[in-house]
Design a protein around this motif. Sequence first.
Motif, short mmCIF file in Angstrom:
data_model
loop_
_atom_site.label_atom_id
_atom_site.label_comp_id
_atom_site.label_asym_id
_atom_site.label_seq_id
_atom_site.Cartn_x
_atom_site.Cartn_y
_atom_site.Cartn_z
N GLY A 177 0.81 -1.22 0.00
CA GLY A 177 0.00 0.00 0.00
C GLY A 177 0.84 1.26 0.00
N ALA A 178 1.90 1.27 0.81
CA ALA A 178 2.78 2.44 0.84
C ALA A 178 3.47 2.64 -0.50
CB ALA A 178 3.82 2.26 1.96
N TYR A 179 3.86 1.54 -1.13
CA TYR A 179 4.52 1.63 -2.44
C TYR A 179 3.54 2.16 -3.49
CZ TYR A 179 7.69 0.25 -6.22
OH TYR A 179 8.53 0.25 -7.30
N LEU A 180 2.30 1.69 -3.44
CA LEU A 180 1.28 2.17 -4.37
C LEU A 180 1.04 3.66 -4.20
CD1 LEU A 180 -1.42 -0.67 -4.15
CD2 LEU A 180 0.22 -0.30 -5.98
N ALA A 206 8.76 2.14 0.84
CA ALA A 206 8.40 3.50 0.44
C ALA A 206 9.27 4.50 1.18
CB ALA A 206 6.93 3.75 0.73
N GLU A 207 9.34 5.71 0.66
CA GLU A 207 10.12 6.77 1.27
C GLU A 207 9.69 6.96 2.71
OE1 GLU A 207 13.29 9.34 0.95
OE2 GLU A 207 12.45 8.14 -0.67
N GLY A 208 10.68 6.94 3.61
CA GLY A 208 10.35 7.09 5.03
C GLY A 208 10.00 5.79 5.71
N GLY A 209 9.88 4.69 4.93
CA GLY A 209 9.56 3.39 5.52
C GLY A 209 10.78 2.76 6.16
N ASP A 210 10.54 1.73 6.94
CA ASP A 210 11.61 1.04 7.64
C ASP A 210 12.17 -0.06 6.75
OD1 ASP A 210 13.32 -0.25 9.33
OD2 ASP A 210 11.86 -0.60 10.94
N ALA A 211 13.39 0.13 6.27
CA ALA A 211 13.99 -0.84 5.36
C ALA A 211 14.22 -2.19 6.04
CB ALA A 211 15.31 -0.31 4.81
N GLN A 212 14.28 -2.17 7.39
CA GLN A 212 14.46 -3.43 8.11
C GLN A 212 13.15 -4.20 8.28
OE1 GLN A 212 17.61 -4.49 8.95
NE2 GLN A 212 18.08 -2.71 7.68
#
Length: 751
Positions: A177-180, A206-212
Amino acid sequence: MARLDAAVAGSGRAVVVTVHGLGGVGKSTLAARFAHLHTDRYAPVWWITADSPSAIDTGLADLATTLAPQVAGAPLEQRTELAVRWLATHDRWLLVLDNLTTLADAAGLLERVRTGTIVITSRQGTGWQGIATIPLDVLPAEEAVELLTRIVRAERPDADRLCEELGWLPLAIEQAGAYLAQTRITPLTYLDLLKRYPARMFTAAAEGGDAQRTMARVWRVTLDRLDDTPLAGRVLRHLAWYAPDAIPRTLLAGVFDEPDLSEALGRLAAYSMITLTGDTIGVHRLVQTLTRTPDPTDPHRQPTDIAHARDTTATVLATALTGADHRLPADWPVFQTVLPHARALLEHTHPDTDTEPLCYLAHRLGGYLGDQGNTTTAIALHTRAAHSRQRLHGPDHPDTLASRSDLAYAYQTAGDLKRAIPLHEATLADTERVLGPDHPNTLVSRSNLASAYRMLGDLERAIPLYKAILADAERLLGPDHPNTLASRNNLASAYETAGDLKRAIPLHEATLADIKRVLGPDHPDTLASRNNLAYAYQAAGDPKRAIPLHEATLADTERVLGPDHPDTLVFRNNLATAYKAAGDPKRAIPLFEATLSDRQQLLGPDHPNTLATRNNLASTYQAAGDLKRAIPLHEATLADAERVLGPDHPNTLATRNNLASTYQAAGDLKRAIPLHEATLADTERVLGPDHPDTLASRSNLASAYRRAGDLERAIPLYKATLAHAERVLGPDHGLTRTIRSTLETTTSGHD
């Protein structure tokens, strides 16, 4: 949330509850929401990331510093001890131990703390003796869609498809959802990207998301914790190529040794990577997708390891089918067990990388599904097997030729004779050149071609070919070989189609006796032979022998093959036809209606057998005088037959002939006669002047002339047709007798 509330209700001694489930299922989110909702009940609320003993100690030390800032400079061990002592002497506090690996990591704390509430989240599903546990599953479908649409606007059908593909896993849905929302793409575009670039999409945040907190990272951590059980990763890579549900544990028994296999499965289940029953294994589809997606940077997803797991799975499934006969009901459970897993394996493997075991699976399952009436999938599987085998082995390899022959037969079964016959002819020529004229595969290929000619109505080519095949089969295989018996049955059926019942019936009777003796009374070939004999009796106008034999054959077929098998539906259709021919529409119509309903459901509305039953039902409505139902059904069936089979297919011509007769019965001669004339011209051109369908069409046109009062055209046409029928079919054939009787009535009192 309600179950968690109930588990922590009460006070006094420490309440400890564990929420466990697959990584990304929402354990931490649930614990955080619980803490937020109950800030009035607990003070303080403290959260510790508990993925190691040192992390627990650090979290407790930080709690001590928060409770007593003056100890901030004390050593960590001292602050940890202060926190434990404070918790042991106070109540109404909430401690969340998030992502606890094992109970032993927190044993010291739990042994000393007797008040307050502790909520543990863990991927580990076992080892919580004496502690209340709450397993957390994926979201219900409705709530999964709600989560997605709360993050980004999406059309409902597309949102449903995306959530289903993501296995209703909250973290995956949140990540998607964040990517969309960031990229402004649709769920369908995301699905396409996920299919084409899975490695990228599983690590995309997504930008600001937690890559971990991406799916790839979450499950890599889980597998890192299973490093002490090396077989666990191998087993999971193997399971990644199966269908997600009901994987038989027996299929793994030949790949991995015990007790290592049971230990690996148990560890994977404990970490919620799989679900286990006594007999089967289930794997979340997203876990599978990630596991079979190569990533050179991930030690658990090395490309060579994943390819080896895929090839091993193909070999296991192919071996399971070795020796099984898709025609025999006793072997159907083997095909039904392998089918969903082989289809998943084929779906997730690009055809350009097919190995021979994968070709073998496509080839064998194509035969099984075609026999079960799923011609569309059968054609797709046979096409893949033929193309991949040609790439692997070359065009002249026996396996390539066998796949081409089966593909042609699948086209033929679907009624696509324009593709079937040229492919049959080319395959037979190559098979004779490569294997020789006497090879068993050559005989099979010739028999398939003869069958296609017969279906086309080209009996001038079918019958001589059947005769030659039978002679060769008797010489090479012997008179009792199943293929020889099948050849005799095919020749008898071709005689019957040609109206030569004097040769058809004795050959059918002798063949049935031999098939029954060699294969047994319940073998599918025996049942088919009985059906063919009953149909020949019916064609000879002998309902007293035809109907009881049809009824008995149908009863046995339903018992042996089941009520929904395509052969059962053929025999039910034939029994209804016999009732109609005997002038009993009250029994014929309900049986046709039931057969049509079942064929539409099993085979689809456009299958040739479905169209044939619609045509038969419309003709029976006409015979019963119900023209209001007969005419629209004939018209719709003819339109579909022309679209699906083409205007020159024998079934299309028969449907046109029947529609013209229905117009005639309704007194609409302005439509009946031109349609009869055009149909007769096409039938003579396609089937030839001697074919029984041509004779029937000429008789029907004469009947239409007679109905119009045009005896000058009717009587000569009747006479010519009768002479032709007596020569071709014989004086005692049912059609010959009908034409003779009608001619006598027409000429009575007329000069």
